[in-house]
Structures are given as structure tokens and as C-alpha cells.
Scaffold this active site. Structure first.
Site, PDB file in Angstrom:
ATOM      1  N   CYS A  82       0.838  -1.205   0.000  1.00 42.91           N
ATOM      2  CA  CYS A  82       0.000   0.000   0.000  1.00 42.91           C
ATOM      3  C   CYS A  82       0.872   1.255   0.000  1.00 42.91           C
ATOM      4  O   CYS A  82       1.447   1.603  -1.019  1.00 42.91           O
ATOM      5  CB  CYS A  82      -0.976  -0.031   1.170  1.00 42.91           C
ATOM      6  SG  CYS A  82      -2.344   1.152   0.981  1.00 42.91           S
ATOM      7  N   HIS A 181      -3.053  -5.083   1.485  1.00 44.04           N
ATOM      8  CA  HIS A 181      -2.463  -5.360   2.797  1.00 44.04           C
ATOM      9  C   HIS A 181      -2.529  -6.856   3.132  1.00 44.04           C
ATOM     10  O   HIS A 181      -3.450  -7.291   3.820  1.00 44.04           O
ATOM     11  CB  HIS A 181      -3.236  -4.605   3.888  1.00 44.04           C
ATOM     12  CG  HIS A 181      -3.116  -3.121   3.834  1.00 44.04           C
ATOM     13  ND1 HIS A 181      -2.228  -2.421   4.617  1.00 44.04           N
ATOM     14  CD2 HIS A 181      -3.785  -2.200   3.109  1.00 44.04           C
ATOM     15  CE1 HIS A 181      -2.356  -1.123   4.377  1.00 44.04           C
ATOM     16  NE2 HIS A 181      -3.294  -0.962   3.467  1.00 44.04           N
ATOM     17  N   GLU A 183      -0.866  -8.424   5.263  1.00 50.35           N
ATOM     18  CA  GLU A 183      -0.641  -8.614   6.703  1.00 50.35           C
ATOM     19  C   GLU A 183      -1.938  -8.574   7.504  1.00 50.35           C
ATOM     20  O   GLU A 183      -1.955  -8.947   8.682  1.00 50.35           O
ATOM     21  CB  GLU A 183       0.338  -7.561   7.222  1.00 50.35           C
ATOM     22  CG  GLU A 183      -0.215  -6.157   7.389  1.00 50.35           C
ATOM     23  CD  GLU A 183      -0.315  -5.373   6.090  1.00 50.35           C
ATOM     24  OE1 GLU A 183      -0.698  -4.193   6.141  1.00 50.35           O
ATOM     25  OE2 GLU A 183       0.004  -5.944   5.024  1.00 50.35           O
TER      26      GLU A 183
END
Length: 207
Positions: A82, A181, A183
Site C-alpha cells: 500500500c 495489505h 498482513e
């Protein structure tokens, strides 16, 4: 026994903790990076999501802008998610006039391309080189890649919806970037791909 690869996560601003947790889950050593001397201790670097304009300002204030640029030029494996994708772009659209990226990937990235926070969404992305089917991607005020140079490999595009076909994952040699994202999903495949990039780079250096 082979020494474990050390993955730094730029810890100036953004979702540092989630990336550290992901790399540790993959048997790598995770280490936050806030200073140039900490950058010197890592084998690879993750630039997390967050606010790219703030990240750019803090990188200058903390004396990390030029050290990171030099490590990138020297072959340091770097992954940006991002805001991290924005920071790795050679050309930035819709950024602040004083915003300075690290550069490294020959691509033009449009900041906040998918819209504001309220336009955040989740979508399906197939990523070349990563098995296991489409990736469930989370886009939060995400950028997209408008264009890439000849040396950049497009790894993923949005599969469906108004943004279908937009480039959201790329690689240029030792540099990797996604507009989403990973994560935040619990799916470690993108992080595993990057950790393997870091390990392969370390083996090449040792050899």
C-alpha cells in the site's frame, strides 16, 4: 545450520506490528527499523501500509531517506504494501508536492487511486508465482499502478468490479510491491514469497 534471514520493517509509521508477526511466523527474524544503524543490520526490508506523505516526511527527519535509497540501489530486497508501494515508485501521481519516495521500481503509481477511506474494499487477486488460488486482498485508500517500465513484472491485477484489470502487484528484480495489505488477512503467501526472495538474495551474496 543456516542463519535465519533478518527482515526489517520500517517502523516510522503504519502497521509495523502485523508485518513483524507475519515474518516471525515464517521462521525469519523480524526487526523494527527506525534508524540508519538499524537498517545496516537487516537482510531485507518491508515498507508497511500507512500514510505515505507522513512516512516520507519522517524518513527525511530520521535520516533514513538516503540510506534506504542506497541499500535499494545496492540490491537490498524490499517489499512495499500500500503506502510502501507508493514509496517504491519512480513516479507518483496525486502525491503532495513535498512528498519524496525512495524509488527503485520503474513504475507510475497513483496515490489513493481507489478512493478515500470509505471506498476501501476487499477483492480477489491472482498473483503470478504464488500458488493456492486467488488472494483475498484488502484495499484501504489504496494506490494502483498506472504504468510500468520494461524491466517490471506485473504479478497481479484486480479480478473483478469497477477496478478490474488495474495493476496491484509488481516485481522488479529484488523489489516487490502490492497495493493491498496481506498482513491483515492471515494469508502468509505474499510474505513467504518475499522471505524466499530475501533468502535467495542472501545465498547469492554468500556465493
Amino acid at each position: 545450520m543456516t542463519a535465519s534471514v533478518i527482515i526489517g520493517v520500517l517502523a516510522l509509521q503504519g502497521d509495523t506490528r502485523e508485518h513483524l508477526h507475519a515474518v516471525v511466523s515464517l521462521d525469519a527474524i523480524g526487526r523494527p527499523v527506525r534508524r540508519a544503524e538499524e537498517l545496516d543490520t537487516v537482510d531485507a526490508l518491508i515498507i508497511p501500509g500507512g500514510e505515505s506523505t507522513t512516512m516520507s516526511k519522517l524518513a527525511v527527519e530520521f535520516g533514513l531517506l538516503e540510506p534506504i535509497r542506497k541499500r535499494i540501489a545496492a540490491g537490498l530486497p524490499v517489499y512495499g504494501s500500500c503506502a510502501g508501494m507508493i514509496m517504491l515508485a519512480s513516479t507518483l501521481l496525486d502525491g503532495r508536492p513535498d512528498q519524496v519516495p525512495f524509488g527503485g521500481i520503474d513504475m507510475t503509481v497513483r496515490r489513493n487511486a481507489f478512493g478515500r477511506q470509505v471506498d476501501s474494499f476487499e477483492g480477489s487477486v491472482d498473483i503470478s508465482g504464488i500458488e493456492g488460488g486467488p488472494f483475498h486482498a484488502v484495499f484501504i485508500r489504496a494506490p494502483w499502478v498506472e504504468s510500468v517500465g520494461d524491466s517490471v513484472e506485473v504479478l497481479g491485477r484486480v479480478n473483478a468490479g469497477p477496478a478490474a484489470g488495474r495493476i496491484v502487484a509488481v516485481r522488479q528484480q529484488h523489489l516487490l510491491a502490492t497495493a493491498f495489505h496481506p498482513e491483515l488477512t492471515g494469508d502468509l503467501r505474499v510474505h513467504r514469497y518475499f522471505v524466499e526472495m530475501a533468502r535467495e538474495a542472501g545465498q547469492t551474496t554468500e556465493g
